[in-house]
Design an enzyme around this catalytic site. Structure first.
Site, PDB file in Angstrom:
ATOM      1  N   GLY A 108     -24.362 -15.957  -8.255  1.00 53.75           N
ATOM      2  CA  GLY A 108     -24.387 -14.673  -8.956  1.00 53.75           C
ATOM      3  C   GLY A 108     -24.796 -14.834 -10.410  1.00 53.75           C
ATOM      4  CG  ASP A 165     -16.517 -14.815   3.472  1.00 56.56           C
ATOM      5  OD1 ASP A 165     -15.734 -14.396   2.587  1.00 56.56           O
ATOM      6  OD2 ASP A 165     -17.082 -14.066   4.286  1.00 56.56           O
ATOM      7  CB  ALA A 188     -16.700  -9.136  -6.789  1.00 60.73           C
ATOM      8  CB  THR A 194     -14.172  -4.118 -12.989  1.00 60.05           C
ATOM      9  OG1 THR A 194     -15.067  -3.108 -13.402  1.00 60.05           O
ATOM     10  CG2 THR A 194     -13.101  -3.484 -12.099  1.00 60.05           C
ATOM     11  CG  ASP A 195     -16.136  -1.593 -17.088  1.00 62.03           C
ATOM     12  OD1 ASP A 195     -16.425  -2.353 -16.145  1.00 62.03           O
ATOM     13  OD2 ASP A 195     -16.890  -0.670 -17.461  1.00 62.03           O
ATOM     14  CE1 TYR A 220     -16.014  -4.024  -7.990  1.00 63.93           C
ATOM     15  CE2 TYR A 220     -16.128  -2.511  -9.847  1.00 63.93           C
ATOM     16  CZ  TYR A 220     -16.199  -3.801  -9.345  1.00 63.93           C
ATOM     17  OH  TYR A 220     -16.433  -4.846 -10.194  1.00 63.93           O
ATOM     18  CE  LYS A 271     -13.259  -7.063  -9.415  1.00 65.77           C
ATOM     19  NZ  LYS A 271     -13.788  -8.387  -8.996  1.00 65.77           N
TER      20      LYS A 271
HETATM   21  N1  LIG Z   1     -22.006  -6.781 -12.795  1.00 63.79           N
HETATM   22  C1  LIG Z   1     -21.242  -6.047 -13.599  1.00 63.79           C
HETATM   23  O1  LIG Z   1     -21.729  -5.258 -14.406  1.00 63.79           O
HETATM   24  C2  LIG Z   1     -19.736  -6.190 -13.549  1.00 63.79           C
HETATM   25  C3  LIG Z   1     -18.949  -5.295 -14.294  1.00 63.79           C
HETATM   26  C4  LIG Z   1     -17.561  -5.439 -14.256  1.00 63.79           C
HETATM   27  C5  LIG Z   1     -16.987  -6.444 -13.503  1.00 63.79           C
HETATM   28  N2  LIG Z   1     -17.774  -7.291 -12.786  1.00 63.79           N
HETATM   29  C6  LIG Z   1     -17.128  -8.370 -12.019  1.00 63.79           C
HETATM   30  O2  LIG Z   1     -17.657  -9.604 -12.495  1.00 63.79           O
HETATM   31  C7  LIG Z   1     -17.728 -10.549 -11.433  1.00 63.79           C
HETATM   32  C8  LIG Z   1     -19.107 -11.183 -11.381  1.00 63.79           C
HETATM   33  O3  LIG Z   1     -20.091 -10.175 -11.213  1.00 63.79           O
HETATM   34  P1  LIG Z   1     -21.646 -10.526 -11.137  1.00 63.79           P
HETATM   35  O4  LIG Z   1     -22.377  -9.415 -11.800  1.00 63.79           O
HETATM   36  O5  LIG Z   1     -21.898 -11.934 -11.557  1.00 63.79           O
HETATM   37  O6  LIG Z   1     -21.890 -10.372  -9.561  1.00 63.79           O
HETATM   38  P2  LIG Z   1     -23.017 -11.034  -8.650  1.00 63.79           P
HETATM   39  O7  LIG Z   1     -24.181 -11.467  -9.466  1.00 63.79           O
HETATM   40  O8  LIG Z   1     -23.285 -10.100  -7.523  1.00 63.79           O
HETATM   41  O9  LIG Z   1     -22.274 -12.322  -8.129  1.00 63.79           O
HETATM   42  C9  LIG Z   1     -21.242 -12.269  -7.195  1.00 63.79           C
HETATM   43  C10 LIG Z   1     -21.390 -13.463  -6.287  1.00 63.79           C
HETATM   44  O10 LIG Z   1     -20.318 -13.452  -5.346  1.00 63.79           O
HETATM   45  C11 LIG Z   1     -20.851 -13.779  -4.065  1.00 63.79           C
HETATM   46  N3  LIG Z   1     -19.989 -13.215  -3.029  1.00 63.79           N
HETATM   47  C12 LIG Z   1     -19.874 -11.924  -2.645  1.00 63.79           C
HETATM   48  N4  LIG Z   1     -18.976 -11.818  -1.654  1.00 63.79           N
HETATM   49  C13 LIG Z   1     -18.530 -13.078  -1.392  1.00 63.79           C
HETATM   50  C14 LIG Z   1     -17.611 -13.616  -0.482  1.00 63.79           C
HETATM   51  N5  LIG Z   1     -16.959 -12.856   0.398  1.00 63.79           N
HETATM   52  N6  LIG Z   1     -17.385 -14.956  -0.507  1.00 63.79           N
HETATM   53  C15 LIG Z   1     -18.034 -15.749  -1.382  1.00 63.79           C
HETATM   54  N7  LIG Z   1     -18.932 -15.308  -2.273  1.00 63.79           N
HETATM   55  C16 LIG Z   1     -19.168 -13.971  -2.281  1.00 63.79           C
HETATM   56  C17 LIG Z   1     -22.245 -13.169  -4.052  1.00 63.79           C
HETATM   57  O11 LIG Z   1     -23.046 -13.824  -3.085  1.00 63.79           O
HETATM   58  P3  LIG Z   1     -24.032 -12.958  -2.152  1.00 63.79           P
HETATM   59  O12 LIG Z   1     -24.828 -12.084  -3.066  1.00 63.79           O
HETATM   60  O13 LIG Z   1     -24.825 -14.013  -1.464  1.00 63.79           O
HETATM   61  O14 LIG Z   1     -23.157 -12.156  -1.239  1.00 63.79           O
HETATM   62  C18 LIG Z   1     -22.702 -13.445  -5.480  1.00 63.79           C
HETATM   63  O15 LIG Z   1     -23.333 -14.695  -5.589  1.00 63.79           O
HETATM   64  C19 LIG Z   1     -17.270  -9.808 -10.177  1.00 63.79           C
HETATM   65  O16 LIG Z   1     -15.909 -10.063  -9.960  1.00 63.79           O
HETATM   66  C20 LIG Z   1     -17.438  -8.341 -10.528  1.00 63.79           C
HETATM   67  O17 LIG Z   1     -16.519  -7.512  -9.832  1.00 63.79           O
HETATM   68  C21 LIG Z   1     -19.136  -7.188 -12.793  1.00 63.79           C
END
Ligand SMILES: NC(=O)c1ccc[n+]([C@@H]2O[C@H](COP(=O)([O-])OP(=O)(O)OC[C@H]3O[C@@H](n4cnc5c(N)ncnc54)[C@H](OP(=O)(O)O)[C@@H]3O)[C@@H](O)[C@H]2O)c1
Length: 298
Positions: A10, A36, A60, A101-102, A126, A130
């Site tokens: 990610g 997973d 996530a 998350t926010d 969501y 969380k």
């Molecule tokens: N992006 C935002 O703006 C944002 C805002 C607030 C909070 N967050 C939180 O920040 C964290 C990181 O976000 P990010 O933007 O880096 O997300 P991301 O780029 O989508 O990365 C999440 C990673 O988790 C993997 N994943 C999903 N389900 C899984 C599972 N069941 N088992 C193992 N791996 C799994 C995904 O792999 P696949 O894609 O291959 O499934 C992906 O590589 C998350 O907890 C998210 O809730 C993000």
């Protein structure tokens, strides 16, 4: 430090890997395809094999519209899996860092940054899942950092969301599209390199608990988009609009800025969103020029 990283593919996972490795830590990166996080037995196996000091969990289910349709899956990935991971970390002696998350907020109106002591009031499945994950972690281990983050963008792009906001806006501008962006949702966009660096310092402080960690400052999505085009030197057909101009099955917070006062209390800091974006664009340019084909010489 030996670090086990879930969600390594990610955008945050990628930068956590780079930052911890560059600081001399041994990182074992695990992708979704390899493990997973919902598979309790497999998670226990990898923890037993790697014997990490620290576990970073970025995995996530965060496609917010999909979460409304599949609440059971949202709770499985965002609440139940972190609960089991926390219990496994407690048994093995590893410290757990988990990202929240926010979107924990929005259910009551506030126009000053949310503190860690503010009552969560999520507006969608969501966010609810969380927040449940946060509580289940705190219930199952006393060696944890739950880090609420906001508006992430990083060079790897979010696999879950198909790129990141900056890339999507740049693509639309280059295509000459008319771009309308909401000016009534205020947040703090956060560069995942800055976040990863702050997370490592936070872990080294040893002061576990719940933290808010996003870039400093705040803006609307519209202001952020205007700044993206300004920094990229692009003339885009951009105009502001309101959340109610688009139909969405998901409610989103109008204001979700996170206070970093608790972080600053540890003597730690993170750059502003205005400082971060030009550095992201530079990193992006370097990546694109490294990927460009070398012209044939005559
Ligand atoms: N992006 C935002 O703006 C944002 C805002 C607030 C909070 N967050 C939180 O920040 C964290 C990181 O976000 P990010 O933007 O880096 O997300 P991301 O780029 O989508 O990365 C999440 C990673 O988790 C993997 N994943 C999903 N389900 C899984 C599972 N069941 N088992 C193992 N791996 C799994 C995904 O792999 P696949 O894609 O291959 O499934 C992906 O590589 C998350 O907890 C998210 O809730 C993000």
């Amino acid at each position: 430090m030996k670090v086990l990283l879930f969600g390594a593919n990610g955008q945050l996972g990628n930068d956590l890997h780079k930052v911890f490795r560059a600081a001399g830590d041994t990182v074992v990166p695990l992708t979704h395809a390899q493990v997973d996080v919902c598979n309790e037995q497999r998670v226990a196996e990898v923890l037993g094999e790697a014997k990490p000091d620290l576990v970073l969990n970025t995995a996530a289910f965060h496609k917010v519209e999909e979460c409304e349709k599949k609440p059971e899956l949202a709770f499985q990935v965002n609440a139940s899996a972190p609960m089991k991971l926390a219990a496994a970390c407690q048994r093995s002696g590893a410290v757990l860092v988990h990202f929240s998350t926010d979107y924990a907020f929005g259910g009551y109106s506030k126009s000053t940054p949310y503190e860690e002591t503010d009552r969560p009031a999520p507006l969608n499945v969501y966010g609810v899942s969380k927040v449940a994950g946060e509580d289940l972690i705190a219930y199952n281990t006393d060696r944890y950092f739950v880090v609420r983050v906001c508006g992430l963008y990083g060079i790897a792009g979010s696999s879950g969301k198909g790129g990141n906001f900056v890339e999507n806006m740049l693509k639309k501008a280059l295509a000459g599209d008319a771009i309308r962006v909401v000016d009534d949702q205020v947040l703090t966009p956060t560069y995942t390199v800055d976040l990863a660096e702050a997370v490592r310092k936070l872990v080294l402080s040893g002061k576990s608990g719940l933290y808010h960690l996003s870039s400093e400052g705040q803006c609307s999505w519209y202001e952020f988009t205007r700044y993206i085009f300004e920094c990229a030197g692009l003339q885009a057909n951009l105009s502001p609009c309101k959340t109610t101009d688009f139909f969405s099955p998901v409610k989103r917070p109008a204001y979700s800025v996170l206070s970093k006062a608790k972080l600053r209390g540890l003597g730690l800091s993170i750059p502003t969103w205005k400082d971060a974006l030009p550095r992201y664009l530079k990193e992006r340019e370097a990546k694109n020029s490294a990927a460009a084909p070398v012209p044939a010489t005559v």
